[in-house]
Design a protein around this motif. Structure first.
Motif, PDB file in Angstrom:
ATOM      1  N   UNK A   1      24.900  17.205   0.856  1.00 34.65           N
ATOM      2  CA  UNK A   1      24.921  17.083  -0.602  1.00 34.65           C
ATOM      3  C   UNK A   1      24.389  15.727  -1.076  1.00 34.65           C
ATOM      4  N   UNK A   2      24.134  14.810  -0.150  1.00 34.85           N
ATOM      5  CA  UNK A   2      23.753  13.438  -0.492  1.00 34.85           C
ATOM      6  C   UNK A   2      22.238  13.275  -0.450  1.00 34.85           C
TER       7      UNK A   2
ATOM      8  N   UNK B   1      25.428  12.196  -4.983  1.00 29.57           N
ATOM      9  CA  UNK B   1      26.175  13.282  -4.360  1.00 29.57           C
ATOM     10  C   UNK B   1      26.124  14.452  -5.332  1.00 29.57           C
ATOM     11  N   UNK B   2      25.243  15.404  -5.062  1.00 27.59           N
ATOM     12  CA  UNK B   2      25.019  16.537  -5.953  1.00 27.59           C
ATOM     13  C   UNK B   2      26.282  17.387  -6.061  1.00 27.59           C
ATOM     14  N   UNK B   3      26.758  17.637  -7.285  1.00 26.33           N
ATOM     15  CA  UNK B   3      28.027  18.336  -7.482  1.00 26.33           C
ATOM     16  C   UNK B   3      28.005  19.776  -6.970  1.00 26.33           C
ATOM     17  N   UNK B   4      29.041  20.121  -6.224  1.00 19.13           N
ATOM     18  CA  UNK B   4      29.272  21.511  -5.820  1.00 19.13           C
ATOM     19  C   UNK B   4      30.762  21.867  -5.912  1.00 19.13           C
ATOM     20  N   UNK B   5      31.562  20.929  -6.451  1.00 23.29           N
ATOM     21  CA  UNK B   5      33.011  21.114  -6.624  1.00 23.29           C
ATOM     22  C   UNK B   5      33.735  21.407  -5.317  1.00 23.29           C
ATOM     23  N   UNK B   6      33.201  20.897  -4.216  1.00 20.39           N
ATOM     24  CA  UNK B   6      33.828  21.046  -2.906  1.00 20.39           C
ATOM     25  C   UNK B   6      33.818  19.692  -2.207  1.00 20.39           C
ATOM     26  N   UNK B   7      34.963  19.308  -1.673  1.00 24.07           N
ATOM     27  CA  UNK B   7      35.040  18.077  -0.893  1.00 24.07           C
ATOM     28  C   UNK B   7      34.992  18.476   0.574  1.00 24.07           C
ATOM     29  N   UNK B   8      33.871  18.155   1.223  1.00 22.31           N
ATOM     30  CA  UNK B   8      33.699  18.533   2.628  1.00 22.31           C
ATOM     31  C   UNK B   8      32.716  17.578   3.296  1.00 22.31           C
ATOM     32  N   UNK B   9      32.269  17.940   4.487  1.00 23.64           N
ATOM     33  CA  UNK B   9      31.346  17.096   5.243  1.00 23.64           C
ATOM     34  C   UNK B   9      30.033  16.827   4.537  1.00 23.64           C
ATOM     35  N   UNK B  10      29.679  17.655   3.567  1.00 22.92           N
ATOM     36  CA  UNK B  10      28.458  17.429   2.806  1.00 22.92           C
ATOM     37  C   UNK B  10      28.528  16.217   1.897  1.00 22.92           C
ATOM     38  N   UNK B  11      29.741  15.687   1.702  1.00 25.52           N
ATOM     39  CA  UNK B  11      29.966  14.544   0.815  1.00 25.52           C
ATOM     40  C   UNK B  11      30.168  13.233   1.574  1.00 25.52           C
TER      41      UNK B  11
END
Length: 166
Positions: free
Chosen positions: A102-103, A134-144
């Motif tokens: 996401x970054x 950090x492009x928003x996807x409303x999920x906190x995970x490894x993509x952040x």
């Protein structure tokens, strides 16, 4: 406080203009609190060169590899990660392990090494990523998250005696 008029005065129908002077439909007011999330960081031992030692109970000459994991909020953040070693260690290397999907916009890439300096007994090294989105996807995970790795060696000197806490 923001001021506006909903339509140009020349084309306004009576009672349809929304502004501070309209008494039928006056200004809407309100307030709210916005929580601004901060990046979080954790540091963990990832590997050791001696299987006989456990956790941070290390031996002289042992190489320790640490991972710093930084979780970024969904926003634009200027990212600089500074890792400090305790006295008694010397730097071996430092590099970027992972940058979440996401970054975007990072000035450093996965696998890229950053300089370490043992000549001046510097106990810190810095990873300068610059401005990251950090492009928003409303999920906190490894993509952040960003993961950086530092490897250091415990040196043989007078501060590193048996049982010393570093």
């Amino acid at each position: 406080h923001a001021a506006y008029t909903s339509v140009p005065a020349s084309s306004a129908l009576s009672g349809r203009v929304r502004n501070a002077t309209n008494t039928v439909h006056p200004w809407a007011t309100g307030s709210d609190t916005i929580a601004v999330l901060q990046p979080t960081i954790s540091m963990r031992l990832a590997a050791s060169s001696l299987s006989a030692t456990t956790n941070l109970d290390v031996a002289i000459g042992e190489e320790m590899t640490f991972h710093a994991v930084v979780m970024l909020p969904e926003s634009v953040t200027n990212v600089s990660i500074q890792v400090a070693l305790p006295l008694g260690y010397v730097w071996l290397n430092a590099s970027v392990v992972a940058i979440g999907a996401q970054l975007s916009g990072a000035a450093l890439a996965v696998g890229e090494a950053v300089p370490v300096d043992n000549s001046s007994n510097s106990l810190t090294t810095t990873f300068s990523f610059g401005e990251i989105t950090n492009n928003p996807d409303n999920t906190v995970d490894g993509g952040d998250q960003i993961i950086v790795q530092v490897t250091a060696q415990l040196v043989d000197n007078t501060t590193n005696s048996n049982g010393a806490v570093l």
